[in-house]
Motif scaffolding. Sequence first.
Motif, PDB file in Angstrom:
ATOM      1  N   ILE A  18       0.794  -1.264  -0.127  1.00  0.00           N
ATOM      2  CA  ILE A  18      -0.039  -0.056  -0.003  1.00  0.00           C
ATOM      3  C   ILE A  18       1.009   1.158  -0.094  1.00  0.00           C
ATOM      4  O   ILE A  18       0.352   2.374  -0.005  1.00  0.00           O
ATOM      5  CB  ILE A  18      -1.132  -0.005   1.224  1.00  0.00           C
ATOM      6  N   LYS A  29      -4.129  -0.255  -4.253  1.00  0.00           N
ATOM      7  CA  LYS A  29      -4.069  -1.102  -2.831  1.00  0.00           C
ATOM      8  C   LYS A  29      -4.186  -0.082  -1.750  1.00  0.00           C
ATOM      9  O   LYS A  29      -5.218  -0.418  -1.003  1.00  0.00           O
ATOM     10  CB  LYS A  29      -2.763  -1.710  -2.606  1.00  0.00           C
ATOM     11  N   PHE A  43      -5.786  -7.240  -0.630  1.00  0.00           N
ATOM     12  CA  PHE A  43      -5.640  -6.405  -1.706  1.00  0.00           C
ATOM     13  C   PHE A  43      -4.628  -6.824  -2.943  1.00  0.00           C
ATOM     14  O   PHE A  43      -4.658  -6.547  -3.889  1.00  0.00           O
ATOM     15  CB  PHE A  43      -4.492  -5.216  -0.789  1.00  0.00           C
ATOM     16  N   ASN A  44      -3.797  -7.662  -2.204  1.00  0.00           N
ATOM     17  CA  ASN A  44      -2.486  -8.157  -3.210  1.00  0.00           C
ATOM     18  C   ASN A  44      -3.443  -9.203  -4.285  1.00  0.00           C
ATOM     19  O   ASN A  44      -2.986  -9.230  -5.288  1.00  0.00           O
ATOM     20  CB  ASN A  44      -1.638  -8.825  -2.548  1.00  0.00           C
TER      21      ASN A  44
END
Length: 865
Positions: free
Chosen positions: A251, A392, A417-418
């Motif tokens: 992030i 992200k 997120f990934n």
Amino acid sequence: MSEELLQRDLIKNPDKIGTWNFYNIGSTTVKTLKSANIIRNIDYGKDIDQKKIDALITKEKDIIAIIEYKSPRNFNTEYKKNKAINQEINVAKQLNTKLMIATDTKETLWINVLTGNTIKDENGKDFKYLFDYKDTKLFDVINNIIHSINSNNDRILPKKLIDPTDLSKQIWQDVWSVSGATPENCLYTFVELFIFKYLSDLNILKGDFNFYELLKKYSKNEENYVLQHYADIIRPKIKELFPAGIDKTTIINGTIFVSKEQKAIDGYGTVFRKVLEKFNNYGKLEYIDYDFKSKLFESFLKESISKKNWGQYFTPIKVVRAINEMAYSELREGIVICDPACGVGKFPLEFIKENIRKFFFIKDNKIECKIKIVGFDKGFDKDEQKTIILAKANMLIYFCDIIKENPEYTKEFANLFNETFTLKTNSILGTLSEPIENMYDLILTNPPYVTSGSSNLKEEILKDINLKNYFKINSLGVEGLFMEWIVRALKPSGKAFVILPDGIFNRKYDKNLRKFILDNCYIDAIISLPIKTFFTTPKKTYILAITKKNNLSDTQISPVFTYLCSEIGESRDINRFDIEQDDLKKAVKLFNLFKGNKEYFSEINLDNRCKIQDISRFIDNIETQWIIEKDWTETEKAELGIIEKNKPISIFDFSNTINMIVDNVKEHQQLIDMYSLTETCEMTEKYIGGETGLFFVEKGNSKYTKKYMNKNKGVFPVYSSKTTDEGIIDYINTYDYDCECLTWTTDGTYVGTVFIRNGKFSMTTHCGALFLKDEFKNKISIKYLYAILNNILPLHKVGEGSNKRLGKELIEKIKIKIPIDNNGNYDMIKQEEIAEKYLKIEEIKKNIISELNIINNISVDIGLK
């Protein structure tokens, strides 16, 4: 231990309200609740241990609310309701909870324990909401109440959403003044520090890692020491809480203040402190306006001197939301949503934002996902990697409420997120490097159409046999490759909503792509967006909505929704102010009505911007164009404001127009580069005329004078040296020839220009005809001869000025080369290939001239008043 707790397995498996535990008990004392570690084991006051509570809501042993259940007959008068409240409010105070709920399951009273008063809604009226622990909205309702009420307030407060755009502008100036960095890099720096402050305000970064603790260090330490502490201690902690994915992004990314070696950059300590203090003065960042990211990009775009690549991923939020609203009926459990050119992730994140709690929640110590969203972006170049980092970070903001309630699951959120946003680093092709088929239910995207380097992508595709077989259409431009990928990647019955430039709809070269779309999909809608919809380019764009066929043999019979937009609800200048006119919003509403009644919608449609087209309109025009504006008359377009008056444009817009023209010319250059790679072949030579030549050669007839043609008007064309109007000088009532042949102009300005003729005609002495001999028919392509002769005849002009002439005697002695195969036979395939190349080059020349002519029609406002 209470039998009630044991028999109902409430200690290990309580009911849930969101992430909180809910205990519907009634026979269990406070003492037992303490011994079972359901609430804190502290002294709550005299006589409280033996008190039995009907129900309670807890979070990590803290009591969120207590609930008092009453039968309807004990809750049907004001006296009885007040008695129920007074009966339990002291207990609630001693248990240190702010909220008490009394209900008979038909009516609910909400009490602020701190004041003893009933809770009011945002309008100051008694809050009316039925308590039902199975209600999926209850968590948000109670959460909002407990964050609003206090000893001085009984009223539910609306969440104050923070929009830090102004703050970002101030910080941009601070960072730029010391670093001279591009606005893009200033943006990434702001976002990283924003995430640092945001995670601190959510109480995820604690202790020595917290924003406010870092500020305190300035009282005893030098500025560079504090910056180094951030680099050494805090940044690694953020990456530990939110680990990177397989693409090695998380992030945050490196900032202007910190080097690649994770060292504080000398001289930046002062401005770093200044930035932190501005964040501190701004206040807490708990509730962030989702729009701020889009506003943020727009602000930085306005400052950006070089807008390199920004047009690839900046889509106005009004356009994003319009497309998402068109697709919203597709949202359901189990769906897989993709944006293959996701940029900062706005399309999928906006699409799910109202349903995040419904489709994503914590269960059995992991995040349960009822839908899947994925976004890809290219990261072959290091600078390209920043968009995925922003995507992200953007997702963290959209999921902030769930993260705030579950701070211990940061690694699980990082994994989400990934898994959602992936940087494609294995190839310059990015998303296009994986030949995906039949995988996605819904694709929402604005693929890049910046054409610089697109020829490199095609060369890369040719190196891989799988990709070469996958990208069969050989369309023009990056957007053409993406469109082919989108169609193949959709599941049968899957839908795509794609923003595309006008080239795909009007380039003759892309007729195969248009046919590919029709063969594989149903066309649902084409919506025309106004010029300058996109901040960085005046290029004309459209929204294309398609549904993939279940079977290729299926034929579309349903009509197509088309709509012309003049405005999208915001000014199309550098300011981007909201305006009243929003044709796009109307288009979306009508499209959603159209979906439910396609066959009869045109009968009830009263909007002149909307036309429901028969699918034949697009089938019949595959070879030419799908530009929907052509289906409105000039008068209709003028009435709708589609045709804009030729008024001066700003220097900024003029610059963007030139950039657009350069991009369009590069598209054509890409094609020329492709044609230059054509393989050579063996050739033989033949004379044009004579005994052994290819053609019988004839001159035109001298009787076709102006006087003769005026007396014999008819329907059959007469050709001359004129090159406009296909060389037709007049029409008469007779003809000399009825066949397929070639004609050439014997004199005039464009002497040696060749035409293909097919049908009945005559010609003047300023024109000649070439009739292919029977022995060469079906062996030599007339299109090939047309292309070759148009290339070589102008080189054989004789004389100067008006005396230039290319008569029969001269043309018969000219030799032309013809491809042959290994056996010495005429190679028809190679002839057709060369002819096609010639036609495309001619088309490119015309298109480039057309692009350059745009400049002649532009008037630039240079600021004179």
